[in-house]
Design a protein around this motif. Structure first.
Motif, PDB file in Angstrom:
ATOM      1  N   GLY A 188       0.843  -1.260  -0.336  1.00 45.41           N
ATOM      2  CA  GLY A 188       0.022   0.050   0.036  1.00 45.41           C
ATOM      3  C   GLY A 188       0.824   1.405   0.103  1.00 45.41           C
ATOM      4  N   PHE A 189       1.972   1.197   0.608  1.00 50.31           N
ATOM      5  CA  PHE A 189       2.706   2.245   0.940  1.00 50.31           C
ATOM      6  C   PHE A 189       3.481   2.622  -0.624  1.00 50.31           C
ATOM      7  CE2 PHE A 189       6.977   4.241   1.525  1.00 50.31           C
ATOM      8  CZ  PHE A 189       6.591   5.322   2.149  1.00 50.31           C
ATOM      9  N   PHE A 190       3.972   1.422  -1.230  1.00 46.72           N
ATOM     10  CA  PHE A 190       4.687   1.793  -2.302  1.00 46.72           C
ATOM     11  C   PHE A 190       3.758   2.287  -3.596  1.00 46.72           C
ATOM     12  CE2 PHE A 190       8.149  -1.025  -0.347  1.00 46.72           C
ATOM     13  CZ  PHE A 190       8.864  -0.065  -0.347  1.00 46.72           C
ATOM     14  N   TRP A 191       2.447   1.478  -3.409  1.00 46.89           N
ATOM     15  CA  TRP A 191       1.422   1.994  -4.379  1.00 46.89           C
ATOM     16  C   TRP A 191       1.139   3.302  -4.214  1.00 46.89           C
ATOM     17  CZ3 TRP A 191      -0.910  -1.365  -8.171  1.00 46.89           C
ATOM     18  CH2 TRP A 191      -1.926  -0.773  -8.729  1.00 46.89           C
ATOM     19  N   GLY A 192       0.876   3.797  -3.288  1.00 50.86           N
ATOM     20  CA  GLY A 192       0.634   5.165  -3.086  1.00 50.86           C
ATOM     21  C   GLY A 192       1.677   6.230  -3.249  1.00 50.86           C
ATOM     22  N   ILE A 193       2.580   5.796  -2.960  1.00 53.64           N
ATOM     23  CA  ILE A 193       3.978   6.697  -3.539  1.00 53.64           C
ATOM     24  C   ILE A 193       3.895   6.667  -5.108  1.00 53.64           C
ATOM     25  CG2 ILE A 193       6.442   6.784  -3.432  1.00 53.64           C
ATOM     26  CD1 ILE A 193       5.218   7.732  -0.874  1.00 53.64           C
ATOM     27  N   GLY A 194       3.764   5.692  -5.829  1.00 55.39           N
ATOM     28  CA  GLY A 194       3.891   5.481  -7.164  1.00 55.39           C
ATOM     29  C   GLY A 194       3.096   6.330  -7.760  1.00 55.39           C
ATOM     30  N   CYS A 195       1.308   6.092  -7.252  1.00 51.98           N
ATOM     31  CA  CYS A 195       0.432   6.955  -7.813  1.00 51.98           C
ATOM     32  C   CYS A 195       0.785   8.385  -7.681  1.00 51.98           C
ATOM     33  CB  CYS A 195      -0.786   6.429  -7.212  1.00 51.98           C
ATOM     34  SG  CYS A 195      -1.315   4.887  -7.526  1.00 51.98           S
ATOM     35  N   SER A 196       1.151   8.956  -6.376  1.00 54.15           N
ATOM     36  CA  SER A 196       1.528  10.216  -6.406  1.00 54.15           C
ATOM     37  C   SER A 196       2.499  10.757  -7.215  1.00 54.15           C
ATOM     38  CB  SER A 196       1.936  10.454  -4.905  1.00 54.15           C
ATOM     39  OG  SER A 196       1.040  10.049  -3.942  1.00 54.15           O
ATOM     40  N   LEU A 197       3.625   9.804  -7.474  1.00 51.40           N
ATOM     41  CA  LEU A 197       4.566  10.123  -8.253  1.00 51.40           C
ATOM     42  C   LEU A 197       3.947  10.245 -10.001  1.00 51.40           C
ATOM     43  CD1 LEU A 197       7.595   8.481  -6.992  1.00 51.40           C
ATOM     44  CD2 LEU A 197       7.308  10.776  -6.926  1.00 51.40           C
ATOM     45  N   ALA A 198       3.074   9.359 -10.442  1.00 51.72           N
ATOM     46  CA  ALA A 198       2.520   9.526 -11.434  1.00 51.72           C
ATOM     47  C   ALA A 198       1.590  10.703 -11.822  1.00 51.72           C
ATOM     48  CB  ALA A 198       1.700   8.154 -11.702  1.00 51.72           C
ATOM     49  N   ILE A 199       0.857  11.177 -10.820  1.00 51.94           N
ATOM     50  CA  ILE A 199       0.227  12.466 -10.804  1.00 51.94           C
ATOM     51  C   ILE A 199       0.951  13.562 -11.014  1.00 51.94           C
ATOM     52  CG2 ILE A 199      -1.465  13.637  -9.624  1.00 51.94           C
ATOM     53  CD1 ILE A 199      -2.584  11.027  -8.639  1.00 51.94           C
ATOM     54  N   LEU A 200       1.849  13.767 -10.169  1.00 56.23           N
ATOM     55  CA  LEU A 200       3.051  14.727 -10.184  1.00 56.23           C
ATOM     56  C   LEU A 200       3.722  14.887 -11.527  1.00 56.23           C
ATOM     57  CD1 LEU A 200       4.536  14.834  -6.542  1.00 56.23           C
ATOM     58  CD2 LEU A 200       2.812  16.439  -7.589  1.00 56.23           C
ATOM     59  N   TYR A 201       4.112  13.993 -12.083  1.00 55.10           N
ATOM     60  CA  TYR A 201       4.949  13.789 -13.309  1.00 55.10           C
ATOM     61  C   TYR A 201       3.968  14.184 -14.609  1.00 55.10           C
ATOM     62  CZ  TYR A 201       7.764  11.890 -17.325  1.00 55.10           C
ATOM     63  OH  TYR A 201       8.183  12.046 -18.452  1.00 55.10           O
ATOM     64  N   SER A 202       2.456  13.663 -14.356  1.00 61.51           N
ATOM     65  CA  SER A 202       1.606  14.126 -15.404  1.00 61.51           C
ATOM     66  C   SER A 202       1.021  15.848 -15.343  1.00 61.51           C
ATOM     67  CB  SER A 202       0.313  13.359 -15.467  1.00 61.51           C
ATOM     68  OG  SER A 202      -0.565  13.842 -14.006  1.00 61.51           O
ATOM     69  N   ILE A 203       1.238  16.228 -14.175  1.00 58.23           N
ATOM     70  CA  ILE A 203       0.960  17.682 -13.958  1.00 58.23           C
ATOM     71  C   ILE A 203       2.312  18.296 -14.725  1.00 58.23           C
ATOM     72  CG2 ILE A 203       1.039  19.713 -12.268  1.00 58.23           C
ATOM     73  CD1 ILE A 203      -0.691  17.582 -10.390  1.00 58.23           C
ATOM     74  N   TYR A 204       3.514  17.902 -14.579  1.00 52.97           N
ATOM     75  CA  TYR A 204       4.826  18.325 -14.754  1.00 52.97           C
ATOM     76  C   TYR A 204       4.668  18.655 -16.509  1.00 52.97           C
ATOM     77  CZ  TYR A 204       9.471  18.647 -16.404  1.00 52.97           C
ATOM     78  OH  TYR A 204      10.586  19.145 -16.961  1.00 52.97           O
TER      79      TYR A 204
END
Length: 67
Positions: free
Chosen positions: A15-31
């Motif tokens: 769950g921790f790694f999944w959450g971090i991965g999703c957060s990074l994916a969202i930040l990358y798409s915003i970037y």
């Protein structure tokens, strides 16, 4: 620790790694969205007011660094 259970620890890690991965994916798409917009603005024949103001700031900063 044994009362907690190995399944709970595995679930916590996944769950921790999944959450971090999703957060990074969202930040990358915003970037990337911002990057695409910046490229579109720089290629537009008529530059926006904000683009021109930022360009002036960058040029004045570069001039002050050279001096």
């Amino acid at each position: 620790m044994i009362e907690f259970g190995p399944a709970a620890l595995i679930g916590l890690c996944i769950g921790f790694f999944w959450g971090i991965g999703c957060s990074l994916a969202i930040l990358y798409s915003i970037y990337l969205g911002g990057y695409r917009k910046a490229v579109e603005d720089s290629l537009a024949p008529q530059k926006s007011k904000r683009f021109n103001e930022t360009l002036v700031k960058i040029q004045s900063r570069r001039a002050s660094e050279k001096a």
